[in-house]
Design an enzyme around this catalytic site. Structure first.
Site, PDB file in Angstrom:
ATOM      1  N   SER A 131      11.357   7.993 -47.175  1.00 41.14           N
ATOM      2  CA  SER A 131      10.041   7.722 -47.732  1.00 41.14           C
ATOM      3  C   SER A 131       9.151   8.951 -47.634  1.00 41.14           C
ATOM      4  O   SER A 131       9.374   9.838 -46.816  1.00 41.14           O
ATOM      5  CB  SER A 131       9.400   6.536 -47.012  1.00 41.14           C
ATOM      6  OG  SER A 131       9.198   6.858 -45.661  1.00 41.14           O
ATOM      7  N   TYR A 152      19.234   4.753 -43.163  1.00 49.23           N
ATOM      8  CA  TYR A 152      20.345   5.609 -43.542  1.00 49.23           C
ATOM      9  C   TYR A 152      20.746   6.273 -42.247  1.00 49.23           C
ATOM     10  O   TYR A 152      20.031   7.144 -41.736  1.00 49.23           O
ATOM     11  CB  TYR A 152      19.905   6.645 -44.585  1.00 49.23           C
ATOM     12  CG  TYR A 152      20.062   6.145 -46.004  1.00 49.23           C
ATOM     13  CD1 TYR A 152      21.229   5.495 -46.397  1.00 49.23           C
ATOM     14  CD2 TYR A 152      19.068   6.330 -46.947  1.00 49.23           C
ATOM     15  CE1 TYR A 152      21.378   5.030 -47.692  1.00 49.23           C
ATOM     16  CE2 TYR A 152      19.219   5.873 -48.244  1.00 49.23           C
ATOM     17  CZ  TYR A 152      20.383   5.221 -48.606  1.00 49.23           C
ATOM     18  OH  TYR A 152      20.543   4.767 -49.892  1.00 49.23           O
ATOM     19  N   THR A 178      22.275   0.593 -44.481  1.00 48.95           N
ATOM     20  CA  THR A 178      22.944   0.758 -45.781  1.00 48.95           C
ATOM     21  C   THR A 178      24.272   1.481 -45.581  1.00 48.95           C
ATOM     22  O   THR A 178      24.334   2.563 -44.995  1.00 48.95           O
ATOM     23  CB  THR A 178      22.042   1.541 -46.755  1.00 48.95           C
ATOM     24  OG1 THR A 178      20.838   0.804 -46.912  1.00 48.95           O
ATOM     25  CG2 THR A 178      22.708   1.728 -48.109  1.00 48.95           C
ATOM     26  N   LYS A 259      23.890  -3.697 -45.459  1.00 48.13           N
ATOM     27  CA  LYS A 259      23.671  -3.662 -46.916  1.00 48.13           C
ATOM     28  C   LYS A 259      24.858  -2.990 -47.602  1.00 48.13           C
ATOM     29  O   LYS A 259      25.240  -1.875 -47.221  1.00 48.13           O
ATOM     30  CB  LYS A 259      22.379  -2.899 -47.231  1.00 48.13           C
ATOM     31  CG  LYS A 259      22.057  -2.768 -48.724  1.00 48.13           C
ATOM     32  CD  LYS A 259      20.669  -2.194 -48.934  1.00 48.13           C
ATOM     33  CE  LYS A 259      20.220  -2.220 -50.382  1.00 48.13           C
ATOM     34  NZ  LYS A 259      20.582  -1.037 -51.150  1.00 48.13           N
ATOM     35  N   HIS A 283      24.233  -1.365 -54.852  1.00 48.43           N
ATOM     36  CA  HIS A 283      23.266  -0.270 -54.952  1.00 48.43           C
ATOM     37  C   HIS A 283      22.806  -0.098 -56.402  1.00 48.43           C
ATOM     38  O   HIS A 283      22.514   1.013 -56.851  1.00 48.43           O
ATOM     39  CB  HIS A 283      23.892   1.023 -54.410  1.00 48.43           C
ATOM     40  CG  HIS A 283      22.922   1.955 -53.733  1.00 48.43           C
ATOM     41  ND1 HIS A 283      22.737   1.990 -52.381  1.00 48.43           N
ATOM     42  CD2 HIS A 283      22.092   2.907 -54.231  1.00 48.43           C
ATOM     43  CE1 HIS A 283      21.834   2.918 -52.077  1.00 48.43           C
ATOM     44  NE2 HIS A 283      21.428   3.489 -53.176  1.00 48.43           N
TER      45      HIS A 283
HETATM   46  C1  LIG Z   1      15.440   5.179 -57.198  1.00 47.34           C
HETATM   47  C2  LIG Z   1      16.240   4.326 -56.251  1.00 47.34           C
HETATM   48  C3  LIG Z   1      16.299   4.697 -54.920  1.00 47.34           C
HETATM   49  C4  LIG Z   1      17.003   3.895 -54.008  1.00 47.34           C
HETATM   50  N1  LIG Z   1      16.976   4.220 -52.686  1.00 47.34           N
HETATM   51  C5  LIG Z   1      17.574   3.419 -51.799  1.00 47.34           C
HETATM   52  C6  LIG Z   1      17.438   3.681 -50.409  1.00 47.34           C
HETATM   53  O1  LIG Z   1      16.739   4.581 -49.987  1.00 47.34           O
HETATM   54  N2  LIG Z   1      18.107   2.860 -49.560  1.00 47.34           N
HETATM   55  C7  LIG Z   1      18.885   1.819 -49.995  1.00 47.34           C
HETATM   56  O2  LIG Z   1      19.485   1.111 -49.188  1.00 47.34           O
HETATM   57  N3  LIG Z   1      18.995   1.542 -51.299  1.00 47.34           N
HETATM   58  C8  LIG Z   1      18.338   2.302 -52.209  1.00 47.34           C
HETATM   59  N4  LIG Z   1      18.407   1.985 -53.532  1.00 47.34           N
HETATM   60  C9  LIG Z   1      19.152   0.799 -53.964  1.00 47.34           C
HETATM   61  C10 LIG Z   1      18.247  -0.463 -53.976  1.00 47.34           C
HETATM   62  O3  LIG Z   1      17.948  -0.859 -52.662  1.00 47.34           O
HETATM   63  C11 LIG Z   1      18.933  -1.631 -54.667  1.00 47.34           C
HETATM   64  O4  LIG Z   1      20.189  -1.858 -54.078  1.00 47.34           O
HETATM   65  C12 LIG Z   1      19.112  -1.398 -56.168  1.00 47.34           C
HETATM   66  O5  LIG Z   1      17.932  -0.847 -56.723  1.00 47.34           O
HETATM   67  C13 LIG Z   1      19.432  -2.703 -56.869  1.00 47.34           C
HETATM   68  O6  LIG Z   1      19.723  -2.480 -58.212  1.00 47.34           O
HETATM   69  P1  LIG Z   1      18.663  -2.752 -59.401  1.00 47.34           P
HETATM   70  O7  LIG Z   1      17.486  -1.906 -59.118  1.00 47.34           O
HETATM   71  O8  LIG Z   1      19.359  -2.333 -60.650  1.00 47.34           O
HETATM   72  O9  LIG Z   1      18.342  -4.220 -59.373  1.00 47.34           O
HETATM   73  C14 LIG Z   1      17.686   2.749 -54.455  1.00 47.34           C
HETATM   74  C15 LIG Z   1      17.611   2.384 -55.799  1.00 47.34           C
HETATM   75  C16 LIG Z   1      16.877   3.137 -56.690  1.00 47.34           C
HETATM   76  C17 LIG Z   1      16.776   2.689 -58.128  1.00 47.34           C
HETATM   77  C1  LIG Z   2      21.663  12.314 -50.557  1.00 46.97           C
HETATM   78  C2  LIG Z   2      21.439  10.836 -50.652  1.00 46.97           C
HETATM   79  C3  LIG Z   2      20.156  10.474 -51.282  1.00 46.97           C
HETATM   80  C4  LIG Z   2      20.043   8.998 -51.509  1.00 46.97           C
HETATM   81  C5  LIG Z   2      18.747   8.724 -52.164  1.00 46.97           C
HETATM   82  C6  LIG Z   2      18.282   7.336 -52.187  1.00 46.97           C
HETATM   83  C7  LIG Z   2      19.202   6.379 -52.804  1.00 46.97           C
HETATM   84  O1  LIG Z   2      19.696   5.521 -52.138  1.00 46.97           O
HETATM   85  C8  LIG Z   2      19.524   6.423 -54.221  1.00 46.97           C
HETATM   86  O2  LIG Z   2      20.251   5.528 -54.688  1.00 46.97           O
HETATM   87  O3  LIG Z   2      19.099   7.342 -54.955  1.00 46.97           O
END
Ligand SMILES: Cc1cc2nc3c(=O)[nH]c(=O)nc-3n(C[C@H](O)[C@H](O)[C@H](O)COP(=O)(O)O)c2cc1C
Ligand SMILES: CCCCCCC(=O)C(=O)O
Length: 391
Positions: A131, A152, A178, A259, A283
């Site tokens: 964040s 993470y 995760t 997760k 994800h």
């Molecule tokens: C831009 C972006 C960043 C993400 N970052 C994380 C993260 O920091 N940690 C995590 O566990 N999942 C992360 N995710 C996955 C989301 O928690 C979630 O599993 C995913 O967005 C679900 O799919 P949907 O957005 O298509 O519904 C991220 C997803 C997106 C789109």
């Molecule tokens: C190097 C890993 C960055 C992951 C960034 C956050 C995330 O979960 C994503 O899907 O993007």
């Protein structure tokens, strides 16, 4: 106020001549968010792994399921509340952890925008490790709404312990670990725009404020962005194995949720070693392309868990009807990912509130017209598959 009342606000606002400030339909929201963001940022948040077929399949999977409506129920009052680890949540949705979300916000504070929306709506937020504001500030912005912290897990165990104890001290109610992103998958859009290095630097607030992380940097480099990013890159991404779970368990007395668990056997094994919650997710198709839609993996996991622990779900949820289907399949609570990022992009806190209220209003109204007024009644609903996987 019932969630469905948001519909009346929009209708009557329209009658008074004031159109809703943000798009209501998801497709329109997506287009508006795309127009609001630089291409590289849009590519990052909207993109996924490979040719993105799994990402698309996540969304399409919901259209293959339907609920048989029940009449003469008089479902004028609905109760969408759920219990999670003894905490009564007013609604069954939550903000999925989204790292680097600040890049979608006008002021760079996407995490705070989401946390304030969580405070305003009572929708729980899972705050990401990645964040742009420290987890303590995000926790403060949550107000009375309970938050969860997503970990993470770094390679440095002391740093992991420090992050977890900070999350405990900040009042988070559970740790969401995760498992599927200890390295990033093959993401052509990001590779094409070559924007990953710039994204990395944008969300390291939890690291730069961490005493263990700082201690590992020479004093002269503690404010040097390049040194910070290099140090972060060297600790990010611990490919956890089953052997690490007792150590993870020893870090906290808070509930731990894993997760990315999508296989029934993994879910059973996790519960056997003392894990408190399972989170079915791929994800959002950002990690492994060519996999099954997340929704199609939910029923087996729900069956394997057999009510022993909560089952959280995300990936592909775009509307209140999607939420209702996932709940009817047995999810305890349902995560909103990209739609809330688009809310950040179009209107910051107000945009996220709008997205959450729209999803909740649709779910609430749908439960009413379907004669399924509670989450318990949804669980016994007649849910039918209406098409084959190859449709
Ligand atoms: C831009 C972006 C960043 C993400 N970052 C994380 C993260 O920091 N940690 C995590 O566990 N999942 C992360 N995710 C996955 C989301 O928690 C979630 O599993 C995913 O967005 C679900 O799919 P949907 O957005 O298509 O519904 C991220 C997803 C997106 C789109
Ligand atoms: C190097 C890993 C960055 C992951 C960034 C956050 C995330 O979960 C994503 O899907 O993007």
């Amino acid at each position: 106020m019932a969630f469905g009342d948001y519909q009346n606000e929009i209708y009557f606002g329209g009658l008074r001549g004031s159109v809703p400030p943000y798009p209501v339909a998801f497709a329109a929201l997506e287009l508006t968010a795309e127009a609001a963001l630089p291409t590289s940022v849009w590519s990052y948040v909207a993109g996924g792994a490979g040719d993105e077929r799994t990402q698309r399949a996540n969304v399409e999977a919901f259209a293959r399921w339907g609920i048989v409506p029940r009449m003469l129920v008089g479902a004028t009052e609905r109760d969408l509340s759920v219990d999670l680890f003894g905490i009564q949540l007013p609604s069954p949705i939550f903000l999925a952890p989204v790292g680097v979300v600040g890049i979608a916000a006008q002021d760079g504070h996407g995490d705070l925008a989401a946390a304030r929306a969580s405070a305003a709506t009572g929708v729980t937020m899972i705050a990401s490790t990645l964040s742009e504001d420290p987890l303590e500030a995000v926790g403060d912005a949550l107000g009375e709404t309970p938050g969860l912290f997503q970990l993470y897990t770094p390679k440095d165990r002391d740093l992991a312990a420090s992050l977890v104890s900070r999350a405990e001290a900040a009042g988070y109610k559970a740790i969401v670990v995760t498992l599927d992103t200890w390295m990033t998958g093959w993401r052509p859009r990001d590779l094409t725009t070559a924007n990953f290095p710039q994204l990395r630097g944008a969300a390291l607030a939890n690291y730069v404020t961490d005493p263990v992380f700082r201690a590992a940097l020479p004093e002269s480099s503690r404010n040097d962005p390049r040194a910070i990013v290099e140090q972060w890159a060297s600790v990010f991404g611990n490919p956890l194995t089953w052997a690490d779970l007792p150590w993870l368990r020893s870090l906290t007395t808070l509930p731990i949720i894993l997760k990315g668990i999508c296989a029934a056997d993994d879910a059973r094994r996790a519960i056997d070693v003392g894990i408190d919650g399972i989170y079915v997710s791929n994800h959002g198709g950002r990690q492994a392309n060519g996999g099954l839609p997340a929704l199609d993996m939910l029923p087996d996991v729900v069956a394997a868990v057999a009510g022993c622990v909560p089952v959280l779900f995300d990936s592909g949820v775009r509307s209140g009807s999607d939420v209702v289907i996932a709940l009817a399949m047995g999810a305890t609570a349902v995560g909103i990912g990209r739609p809330y990022v688009y809310g950040v992009a179009v209107g910051g806190t107000a945009g996220v509130i709008h997205v959450l209220r729209s999803i909740l209003a649709e779910a609430d109204l749908l439960m009413g017209v379907n004669g399924l007024p509670t989450i318990a009644s949804l669980r016994t609903a007649d849910l039918r598959r209406v098409g084959a996987l190859s449709d």
